[in-house]
Motif scaffolding. Structure first.
Motif, PDB file in Angstrom:
ATOM      1  N   PHE A  64       0.833  -1.205   0.000  1.00  0.00           N
ATOM      2  CA  PHE A  64       0.000   0.000   0.000  1.00  0.00           C
ATOM      3  C   PHE A  64       0.866   1.252   0.000  1.00  0.00           C
ATOM      4  CE2 PHE A  64      -2.788  -3.177   1.991  1.00  0.00           C
ATOM      5  CZ  PHE A  64      -3.911  -3.046   1.185  1.00  0.00           C
ATOM      6  N   GLY A  65       0.571   2.165  -0.932  1.00  0.00           N
ATOM      7  CA  GLY A  65       1.243   3.446  -0.969  1.00  0.00           C
ATOM      8  C   GLY A  65       0.527   4.459  -0.093  1.00  0.00           C
ATOM      9  N   ARG A  66       1.202   5.588   0.152  1.00  0.00           N
ATOM     10  CA  ARG A  66       0.648   6.602   1.054  1.00  0.00           C
ATOM     11  C   ARG A  66      -0.658   7.196   0.523  1.00  0.00           C
ATOM     12  NH1 ARG A  66       1.673  11.955   2.804  1.00  0.00           N
ATOM     13  NH2 ARG A  66       1.717  12.098   5.094  1.00  0.00           N
ATOM     14  N   GLU A  67      -0.735   7.425  -0.777  1.00  0.00           N
ATOM     15  CA  GLU A  67      -1.952   8.007  -1.351  1.00  0.00           C
ATOM     16  C   GLU A  67      -3.147   7.072  -1.185  1.00  0.00           C
ATOM     17  OE1 GLU A  67      -1.446   9.216  -5.357  1.00  0.00           O
ATOM     18  OE2 GLU A  67       0.109  10.713  -4.897  1.00  0.00           O
ATOM     19  N   GLU A  68      -2.909   5.779  -1.338  1.00  0.00           N
ATOM     20  CA  GLU A  68      -3.989   4.792  -1.181  1.00  0.00           C
ATOM     21  C   GLU A  68      -4.490   4.783   0.257  1.00  0.00           C
ATOM     22  OE1 GLU A  68      -4.879   0.157  -2.542  1.00  0.00           O
ATOM     23  OE2 GLU A  68      -2.841   0.988  -2.648  1.00  0.00           O
ATOM     24  N   LEU A  69      -3.564   4.869   1.207  1.00  0.00           N
ATOM     25  CA  LEU A  69      -3.949   4.890   2.615  1.00  0.00           C
ATOM     26  C   LEU A  69      -4.706   6.174   2.957  1.00  0.00           C
ATOM     27  CD1 LEU A  69      -0.660   3.535   4.266  1.00  0.00           C
ATOM     28  CD2 LEU A  69      -2.753   2.262   3.783  1.00  0.00           C
ATOM     29  N   GLN A  70      -4.288   7.294   2.378  1.00  0.00           N
ATOM     30  CA  GLN A  70      -4.987   8.557   2.623  1.00  0.00           C
ATOM     31  C   GLN A  70      -6.421   8.518   2.092  1.00  0.00           C
ATOM     32  OE1 GLN A  70      -2.092  11.191   0.816  1.00  0.00           O
ATOM     33  NE2 GLN A  70      -1.452  11.983   2.823  1.00  0.00           N
TER      34      GLN A  70
END
Length: 544
Positions: free
Chosen positions: A513-519
């Motif tokens: 998971f990348g940061r944008e997906e988590l956001q």
């Protein structure tokens, strides 16, 4: 026809499902038994909602659950993956080995011995009921060890090529590619299609998932595929946890947040079920809460809450059942009262006393974790189901008596009365099949009635030999009481996975998971929290 397809993914989900199908099998047997209580023979339930008629190659008629069960290879114990009715043409090799041209190394484990219950069930030995009941608590290792139902060959899917202990399959990342690897996704989807395409008018899918580990990721991918293929079929998702799977590490907190975000995005109603302990039940003795025992409580709640989906359509003044509904009606009831909250709380009482107007609401135990009680929510909606209520120790209450008692109960709630409440009633209680665990206390009688004095017995545990049926009540709630559940997941995702330097940043990166997906996940949860906030609607009204 208003068919429902049931999907069970993961170990604990299959434990719950095994008890659930035992209840249905018991109801079928009692309905056809001329010597059974008339309340079971005239139960006004349409079992075709859950079951399919079929035929073996020998022309023998079958009636099996419309079910797809998914679990580890080897999780079926002594049962064949083809079930027990269709035994011809089975193969010891998986489909994937047929296309392999290289050497094949076959590792075959020794077949598991059948316990006393299974030996008796398949007529391999004649064993007394008391010996069967006595052995189950010690011998149950997998969900098939206490299953009395027969299954279709398309129902039982083992994850070929995934040889792993459930303790190692314990986080979202480890299950992230399981669905797509080795053609498993295509095989699973084909099995679901088998059941869906033979339905005349499917009303929905009951999806049970053990979301404490990697099965959550598999379920998320499966649900996404289902959403693409079956756009208009509502999914009721039950997120299940056994007491032994409750851990609070950085990895488990991130798993909970990601699992919830992913699963809730592909269902119409998300119901979390799974407490660290079930010791709050007044009339149950659950002991060490083995999965075999705790899953029985959740299965009873599943049976009761979904009963309106298979009630026969009868008039409101019927003396047997009242207020049947379909899956879509329930979803609209709980999500259309001014907000689109898809996370529901499920409460249950088993058994319930005869003085419903005094004790029903206080006897309900919340099966959903991390909720706040006695919350004032002027927009809350509830759907309750009461089955088998007693007006005296040996007499079933009329539907009208139950409705009047529940109305009186709600009138006493004052500030916590919901905006809207639906009530469904059936006079048919929950039957207690032979392999049900001995979890009833010594204040519970033969019909599940609450006794005035305890039964004198050598054991504090009473089971199917002592208790033949029980009255049960369940209540679905759409309420801001679920806010702590949502806020903890949103907060943990932010603090442990998104913030710069977060201690779990390496964990989520390993999970892919990348940061944008988590956001984006956090933003979706934030909308849910905002919508349930007590101030949300007052602010909206001021701005109009």
């Amino acid at each position: 026809m208003r068919e429902i397809v049931t999907i069970q993914v993961g170990d604990f989900a299959n434990f719950v499902g095994s008890h659930f199908w035992n209840f249905q099998d018991e109801l079928l047997g009692l309905a056809s038994d001329p010597e059974s209580d008339p309340i079971f023979r005239n139960n006004n339930l349409d079992m075709d909602v859950l079951y399919r008629s079929g035929e073996t190659q020998q022309g023998v008629s079958t009636y099996t659950p419309r079910l797809l069960s998914i679990n580890f290879k080897g999780s079926l114990g002594s049962m064949s993956s083809r079930g027990t009715l269709y035994t011809e043409g089975s193969s010891s090799r998986s489909d994937s080995s047929k296309t392999w041209s290289g050497e094949v190394d076959t590792q075959r484990s020794k077949p598991r011995n059948k316990n006393l219950f299974q030996q008796n069930l398949y007529e391999e030995a004649e064993i007394e009921d008391k010996d069967i009941v006595g052995c189950l608590d010690e011998t149950v290792e997998c969900w098939t060890d206490f299953s009395k139902s027969h299954y279709h060959p398309q129902s039982l899917y083992e994850l070929n090529g995934l040889w792993m202990d459930s303790q190692d399959f314990n986080n979202y990342g480890i299950g992230k590619d399981v669905f797509s690897e080795a053609s498993r996704g295509d095989e699973i989807t084909d099995r679901l299609r088998f059941f869906v395409e033979e339905c005349d008018h499917i009303q929905g899918v009951n999806f049970l998932v053990d979301d404490s580990g990697g099965f959550s990721a598999l379920a998320g991918d499966f649900l996404e595929t289902m959403a693409d293929e079956y756009t208009n079929i509502p999914v009721l998702l039950y997120s299940l946890r056994s007491p032994v799977s409750q851990k609070k590490t950085v990895s488990s907190k991130l798993h909970d947040a990601i699992s919830f975000s992913r699963l809730s995005s592909f269902c119409k109603l998300f119901t979390p079920m799974g407490l660290p302990s079930l010791s709050g039940s007044k009339y149950l003795n659950l002991g060490d809460e083995k999965p075999y025992r705790s899953s029985a409580v959740y299965a009873a709640a599943l049976h009761s809450s979904t009963l309106p989906f298979r009630m026969q359509n009868t008039s409101l003044d019927s003396s047997e059942v009242s207020n049947a509904m379909d899956v879509n009606t329930l979803v609209q009831l709980l999500t259309s009262r001014g907000r689109q909250n898809i996370v529901a709380i499920l409460d249950s009482a088993m058994p319930i006393g005869k003085e419903l107007e005094k004790t029903l609401l206080t006897d309900l135990l919340t099966l959903t974790p991390e909720v706040t009680e006695d919350v004032e929510d002027n927009l809350s909606a509830e759907s309750m189901c009461v089955l088998g209520a007693l007006s005296s120790e040996d007499k079933e209450a009329l539907v009208s008596e139950v409705r009047n008692a529940v109305d009186a109960c709600y009138e006493q709630r004052d500030n916590t009365k919901p905006l809207f409440c639906n009530l469904s009633v059936s006079r048919c209680p929950l039957p207690v099949p032979l392999p049900f665990p001995s979890i009833f206390g010594n204040l519970v009688g033969r019909k599940g009635e609450i006794l005035s004095s305890p039964v004198v017995s050598d054991s504090v545990y009473r089971g199917s030999l002592d208790v033949h049926s029980v009255p049960v009540a369940t209540r679905w709630r759409s309420s801001s009481a679920v806010l702590p559940f949502l806020e903890s997941r949103m907060g943990n995702l932010e603090k442990l996975g998104i913030q710069w330097g977060a201690v779990g940043s390496d964990v989520v990166r390993e999970w892919g998971f990348g940061r944008e997906e988590l956001q984006e996940m956090r933003e979706n949860m934030s909308k849910m929290v905002s919508e349930l906030s007590p101030h949300h609607f007052s602010e909206s009204e001021d701005s109009d």
